[in-house]
Scaffold this motif. Structure first.
Motif, PDB file in Angstrom:
ATOM      1  N   HIS A 111       4.962   3.291   2.249  1.00 51.71           N
ATOM      2  CA  HIS A 111       5.129   1.904   2.669  1.00 51.71           C
ATOM      3  C   HIS A 111       6.553   1.417   2.453  1.00 51.71           C
TER       4      HIS A 111
ATOM      5  N   THR B  58       1.071  -1.478  -0.104  1.00 51.34           N
ATOM      6  CA  THR B  58       1.228  -2.355   1.046  1.00 51.34           C
ATOM      7  C   THR B  58       0.350  -3.589   0.891  1.00 51.34           C
TER       8      THR B  58
ATOM      9  N   VAL C 227       7.557  -2.689   5.350  1.00 51.37           N
ATOM     10  CA  VAL C 227       6.345  -3.382   5.768  1.00 51.37           C
ATOM     11  C   VAL C 227       6.722  -4.498   6.723  1.00 51.37           C
TER      12      VAL C 227
END
Length: 200
Positions: free
Chosen positions: A28, A66, A32
């Motif tokens: 991640h 995330t 993001v």
């Protein structure tokens, strides 16, 4: 994840994410997007991490998590108050989270302030005084005059925070039943690694 295995799995996932972060191969990372946030849907976090406000310790990043995966609470030196405890009680009781991690870090400024206050005899005023007061017992336990008081107090304060959460009115039962794990860990600013603190 309603049993002890759920806590172990959550811990394994957090530490696995930290290994990805340290290796420079996050899934991640900081890439993001708003689309990822929208796609996360209803939150189903598997852990709550209580850490410090230090800008060098962004919790979602160092665990490579995330949107929707972990709940994060940050106060100076992870100091507990009723709002923090109530938030953790909510996450455990209402969202079914089975892992609570208290994460300290080296060179913590708040712990340094408590060490300095004890050594100088000058307590800071305002709400900062409250934060220092919450850390002071850890500094007293390791000895403010010890040359290693700061790093020792960081570890002691993590352990005291873990103990306080394990004894919390609404967490003590689930902890004793093995339904919720409360663990302490330390973040190394030099390497990015998270290491669990051994039980005493």
């Amino acid at each position: 994840m309603g049993d002890q295995a759920g806590g172990h799995a959550a811990l394994a996932e957090l530490l696995s994410g930290n290994r990805r972060f340290v290796s420079g191969q996050p899934v991640h990372g900081h890439d993001v997007t708003a689309a990822a946030a929208v796609a996360s849907g209803d939150q189903q976090p598997y852990a709550v991490v209580l850490g410090c406000i230090d800008s060098r310790v962004p919790l979602e990043a160092i665990f490579d998590q995330t949107f929707g995966s972990i709940c994060v609470i940050r106060t100076g030196a992870h100091v507990l108050d009723r709002a923090v405890c109530g938030s953790i009680e909510y996450v455990v009781g209402q969202l079914g989270v089975r892992l609570v991690m208290v994460l300290g870090h080296e060179r913590c400024g708040a712990v340094g302030s408590a060490v300095d206050a004890l050594r100088s005899g000058r307590r800071p005023g305002g709400a900062l005084g409250y934060v220092v007061d919450r850390i002071t017992p850890a500094v007293r336990e390791v000895g403010a005059d010890d040359p290693d008081a700061h790093p020792l107090a960081v570890r002691r304060h993590v352990r005291r925070t873990v103990a306080a959460l394990r004894a919390d009115d609404l967490l003590a039962g689930p902890v004793a039943a093995g339904e919720v794990a409360v663990v302490g860990a330390l973040y190394d600013l030099a390497t990015g690694e998270v290491a669990l603190l051994p039980e005493e």
